[in-house]
Design a protein around this motif. Structure first.
Motif, PDB file in Angstrom:
ATOM      1  N   SER A   3       4.143   5.607  -3.461  1.00 42.23           N
ATOM      2  CA  SER A   3       2.795   5.704  -4.021  1.00 42.23           C
ATOM      3  C   SER A   3       2.190   7.094  -3.831  1.00 42.23           C
ATOM      4  N   PHE A   4       2.824   7.918  -3.005  1.00 46.22           N
ATOM      5  CA  PHE A   4       2.306   9.257  -2.712  1.00 46.22           C
ATOM      6  C   PHE A   4       2.097  10.067  -3.998  1.00 46.22           C
TER       7      PHE A   4
ATOM      8  N   GLY B 289       1.318  -1.977   2.407  1.00 41.69           N
ATOM      9  CA  GLY B 289       1.946  -1.751   1.108  1.00 41.69           C
ATOM     10  C   GLY B 289       1.358  -2.569  -0.021  1.00 41.69           C
ATOM     11  N   ALA B 290       1.116  -3.850   0.225  1.00 42.35           N
ATOM     12  CA  ALA B 290       0.599  -4.729  -0.827  1.00 42.35           C
ATOM     13  C   ALA B 290      -0.781  -4.279  -1.297  1.00 42.35           C
TER      14      ALA B 290
ATOM     15  N   LYS C  69      -1.721  -2.916  -5.024  1.00 41.12           N
ATOM     16  CA  LYS C  69      -2.629  -3.744  -5.807  1.00 41.12           C
ATOM     17  C   LYS C  69      -3.963  -3.056  -6.084  1.00 41.12           C
ATOM     18  N   GLU C  70      -4.532  -2.415  -5.066  1.00 36.50           N
ATOM     19  CA  GLU C  70      -5.889  -1.861  -5.198  1.00 36.50           C
ATOM     20  C   GLU C  70      -5.957  -0.335  -5.114  1.00 36.50           C
ATOM     21  N   GLY C  71      -4.849   0.297  -4.727  1.00 30.30           N
ATOM     22  CA  GLY C  71      -4.817   1.749  -4.711  1.00 30.30           C
ATOM     23  C   GLY C  71      -5.166   2.375  -3.371  1.00 30.30           C
ATOM     24  N   ILE C  72      -5.041   3.686  -3.315  1.00 30.14           N
ATOM     25  CA  ILE C  72      -5.191   4.411  -2.050  1.00 30.14           C
ATOM     26  C   ILE C  72      -6.633   4.414  -1.533  1.00 30.14           C
ATOM     27  N   ASP C  73      -7.614   4.361  -2.421  1.00 31.36           N
ATOM     28  CA  ASP C  73      -9.005   4.366  -1.957  1.00 31.36           C
ATOM     29  C   ASP C  73      -9.319   3.107  -1.151  1.00 31.36           C
ATOM     30  N   ALA C  74      -8.812   1.980  -1.616  1.00 29.13           N
ATOM     31  CA  ALA C  74      -9.011   0.727  -0.881  1.00 29.13           C
ATOM     32  C   ALA C  74      -8.272   0.766   0.448  1.00 29.13           C
TER      33      ALA C  74
END
Length: 213
Positions: free
Chosen positions: A86-87, A186-187, A191-196
């Motif tokens: 995801s980086f 990870g999940a 699902k919600e992205g790095i901000d979450a």
């Protein structure tokens, strides 16, 4: 060769040998083993000197971790391993916010772990090198009452920009902190992205350090 030339040559030779010795001493002083021993001596020395303050305010352990351990930690590299694939889907600003939160999380996690320390004997073993830029240093905590020792492996990496050795993971009894957090978070990241995820990490980092009842 004249006496002056010989004297000049010997002076240059002595200068070169002194420089080489200094370089070798610097390399030895900056080895993962030496750095681990240095950090451990400083940290546990400060803990012993501040026992009353720690008992009254357990969160003071965060201050000790910040000044004695965090300078050795490669937070951004560890954080990039947690982000994994995801980086590449994150912006530089998002990554910096995550790394800042992760830095505080590591501080809190190490400080909380130190509440379990009760003057056990610490044994730092010589590093095991893996190539030129990776190393493992095992730290054994000799338990009291005949209990088996606790084994902590600190994973070190030579920073490609600074040339300094830094810790990027701690493996306690075979369990990697980086891999554990990568799986745990990870999940949410997918699902919600790095901000979450950053918000989750900030919340975890803000939990006060406490002694077990």
């Amino acid at each position: 060769m004249s006496k002056f030339s010989i004297r000049n040559w010997l002076a240059k030779l002595l200068l070169v040998m002194t420089a080489l010795f200094a370089a070798q001493s610097l390399m030895a002083a900056d080895s993962p083993y030496t750095l681990t021993q240095q950090a451990a001596d400083k940290l546990f020395g400060d803990m012993k000197a501040n026992q009353a303050k720690i008992k009254q305010t357990p969160d003071y352990l965060r201050t000790l971790v910040r000044q004695d351990l965090m300078p050795y930690v490669h937070v951004n590299y560890a954080g990039s391993l947690v982000l994994g694939k995801s980086f590449s889907a994150t912006t530089a600003e998002q990554r910096q916010k995550f790394f800042a939160a992760f830095d505080k999380f590591i501080e809190q996690a190490y400080a909380q772990a130190l509440t379990l320390y009760s003057d056990q004997e610490i044994q730092v073993q010589k590093e095991q090198l893996n190539g030129d830029s990776q190393a493992t240093v095992r730290v054994r905590l000799i338990q009291k009452n005949g209990q088996p020792p606790l084994n902590l492996n600190f994973q070190w990496r030579k920073n490609s920009k600074t040339g300094q050795w830094q810790v990027y993971d701690m493996v306690a009894e075979g369990v990697s902190m980086v891999e554990t957090k990568k799986q745990e978070w990870g999940a949410l990241l997918r699902k919600e992205g790095i901000d979450a995820l950053t918000a989750r990490v900030e919340k975890a980092a803000s939990v006060p350090v406490t002694f077990g009842k």
